[in-house]
Write an enzyme that holds these catalytic residues in place. Structure first.
Site, PDB file in Angstrom:
ATOM      1  N   SER A 156       0.838  -1.195   0.000  1.00 50.91           N
ATOM      2  CA  SER A 156       0.000   0.000   0.000  1.00 50.91           C
ATOM      3  C   SER A 156       0.870   1.241   0.000  1.00 50.91           C
ATOM      4  CB  SER A 156      -0.899   0.017   1.239  1.00 50.91           C
ATOM      5  OG  SER A 156      -1.527   1.282   1.368  1.00 50.91           O
ATOM      6  N   HIS A 195      -1.059  -1.297  -4.332  1.00 48.12           N
ATOM      7  CA  HIS A 195      -2.347  -1.066  -3.686  1.00 48.12           C
ATOM      8  C   HIS A 195      -2.555   0.422  -3.447  1.00 48.12           C
ATOM      9  CE1 HIS A 195      -5.852  -2.541  -1.497  1.00 48.12           C
ATOM     10  NE2 HIS A 195      -5.605  -1.610  -0.579  1.00 48.12           N
ATOM     11  N   ASP A 251      -5.015   3.020  -1.632  1.00 48.94           N
ATOM     12  CA  ASP A 251      -6.067   3.224  -0.638  1.00 48.94           C
ATOM     13  C   ASP A 251      -6.698   4.595  -0.849  1.00 48.94           C
ATOM     14  OD1 ASP A 251      -6.086   0.866   1.129  1.00 48.94           O
ATOM     15  OD2 ASP A 251      -4.019   1.430   1.546  1.00 48.94           O
ATOM     16  N   MET A 309      -9.475   7.195   0.118  1.00 49.95           N
ATOM     17  CA  MET A 309     -10.382   7.511   1.231  1.00 49.95           C
ATOM     18  C   MET A 309     -10.932   8.921   1.075  1.00 49.95           C
ATOM     19  SD  MET A 309      -7.978   6.196   4.362  1.00 49.95           S
ATOM     20  CE  MET A 309      -6.839   4.830   4.162  1.00 49.95           C
ATOM     21  N   HIS A 344      -8.522   0.353  -3.888  1.00 52.56           N
ATOM     22  CA  HIS A 344      -9.501   0.030  -2.851  1.00 52.56           C
ATOM     23  C   HIS A 344     -10.243   1.315  -2.505  1.00 52.56           C
ATOM     24  CE1 HIS A 344     -10.084  -1.097   1.700  1.00 52.56           C
ATOM     25  NE2 HIS A 344     -11.223  -1.080   1.033  1.00 52.56           N
ATOM     26  N   MET A 383     -12.543   3.411  -0.478  1.00 50.86           N
ATOM     27  CA  MET A 383     -13.187   3.583   0.826  1.00 50.86           C
ATOM     28  C   MET A 383     -13.909   4.918   0.788  1.00 50.86           C
ATOM     29  SD  MET A 383     -10.089   2.128   3.200  1.00 50.86           S
ATOM     30  CE  MET A 383      -8.791   2.464   1.994  1.00 50.86           C
ATOM     31  N   MET A 425     -11.158  -6.842   5.470  1.00 51.97           N
ATOM     32  CA  MET A 425     -10.370  -5.893   6.249  1.00 51.97           C
ATOM     33  C   MET A 425     -10.062  -6.514   7.610  1.00 51.97           C
ATOM     34  SD  MET A 425      -9.776  -3.239   4.420  1.00 51.97           S
ATOM     35  CE  MET A 425      -9.066  -2.249   5.750  1.00 51.97           C
ATOM     36  N   PHE A 478      -7.092   4.051   8.533  1.00 51.15           N
ATOM     37  CA  PHE A 478      -5.738   4.458   8.902  1.00 51.15           C
ATOM     38  C   PHE A 478      -4.764   3.292   8.775  1.00 51.15           C
ATOM     39  CE2 PHE A 478      -8.473   7.450  11.105  1.00 51.15           C
ATOM     40  CZ  PHE A 478      -7.845   8.658  10.854  1.00 51.15           C
ATOM     41  N   GLY A 479      -3.558   3.585   8.294  1.00 48.09           N
ATOM     42  CA  GLY A 479      -2.508   2.583   8.258  1.00 48.09           C
ATOM     43  C   GLY A 479      -1.890   2.388   9.628  1.00 48.09           C
ATOM     44  N   GLY A 480      -1.176   1.278   9.782  1.00 53.41           N
ATOM     45  CA  GLY A 480      -0.440   1.039  11.018  1.00 53.41           C
ATOM     46  C   GLY A 480      -1.265   0.513  12.175  1.00 53.41           C
ATOM     47  N   ASP A 483      -6.327  -7.018   4.223  1.00 51.46           N
ATOM     48  CA  ASP A 483      -5.725  -5.700   4.356  1.00 51.46           C
ATOM     49  C   ASP A 483      -5.808  -5.261   5.812  1.00 51.46           C
ATOM     50  OD1 ASP A 483      -4.949  -3.055   4.258  1.00 51.46           O
ATOM     51  OD2 ASP A 483      -6.356  -2.474   2.686  1.00 51.46           O
ATOM     52  N   GLY A 532      -2.594  -4.703   9.063  1.00 51.47           N
ATOM     53  CA  GLY A 532      -1.746  -5.356  10.051  1.00 51.47           C
ATOM     54  C   GLY A 532      -1.067  -6.617   9.561  1.00 51.47           C
ATOM     55  N   GLY A 553       1.381  -2.274   4.216  1.00 51.76           N
ATOM     56  CA  GLY A 553       1.891  -0.910   4.139  1.00 51.76           C
ATOM     57  C   GLY A 553       3.097  -0.715   5.018  1.00 51.76           C
TER      58      GLY A 553
END
Length: 218
Positions: A8, A32, A34, A36, A65, A67, A137, A143-145, A175, A177, A197
């Protein structure tokens, strides 16, 4: 199932995005994206200006993707921008999901249907045979991380079992973690497309991180 790593770019270095895309071209399977809107999910990321720029550099398929609210309104624009895989959320499209999946496929693009962790996997069952892949998901979109939700493994296994029982070749993407500590279990449960990511970009060597994910999965 052929394993595919889809880094990502949400976690990439946006001041050096062209460089990072070139690295992914040589080491990843998909790129990827993302997307949003700050409404469907509580974050803003990027839109057409970034995806159009990435398409000029990418030599591997782009996996967008969405969102966003009203994904049907923007699907064609992303397809025209060069994406090869396009997923959207059941929560956003609702009763229009089957029609949108059909439209995306009619444009020659792989169509995917995504759900957040609080949506029962059984909600996807009516769309088996209508999608090319399903996106589970393993964190809440936005949010990433974020920390991986372990129950996602059972959700993937449940979906894979249903796909097999209906002889549907649709793939499962996961997608949130994803890392070396859980990718093998996810792969064994039935996922084959892995969005990563932080696990790819935060260590400073994306190519090495991608190779580590491949080795950890097998």
């Amino acid at each position: 199932m052929q394993l595919q790593i889809a880094p990502s770019i949400l976690s990439a270095d946006f001041l050096n995005l062209g460089r990072d895309i070139q690295i992914l071209n040589k080491s990843a399977d998909l790129i990827h994206l993302d997307v949003m809107d700050g409404v469907q999910v509580p974050n803003l990321s990027f839109g057409f200006s970034v995806t159009d720029a990435v398409s000029k550099v990418a030599s591997i398929p782009m996996d967008a993707h969405l969102m966003i609210c009203n994904p049907a309104k923007y699907a064609d624009r992303f397809i025209d921008g060069g994406v090869s895989y396009l997923s959207f959320h059941l929560e956003a499209a609702g009763d229009g999901s089957a029609e949108l999946l059909s439209h995306i496929r009619s444009r020659g693009v792989k169509a995917g249907l995504a759900i957040n962790p609080d949506v029962p996997v059984s909600r996807l069952f009516p769309y088996i045979g209508k999608a090319d892949f399903f996106l589970i998901m393993s964190v809440f979109a936005g949010f990433g991380g974020q920390k991986f939700i372990p129950e996602s493994i059972d959700r993937i296994a449940m979906l894979r079992e249903r796909l097999v029982s209906e002889s549907d070749p649709a793939l499962i993407e996961v997608d949130g973690g994803v890392g070396t500590s859980n990718i093998k279990e996810l792969y064994q449960a039935g996922a084959s497309m892995f969005v990563a990511g932080s696990a790819v970009f935060k260590g400073g060597d994306p190519a090495a991180a991608i190779q580590s994910l491949r080795e950890a999965a097998l």
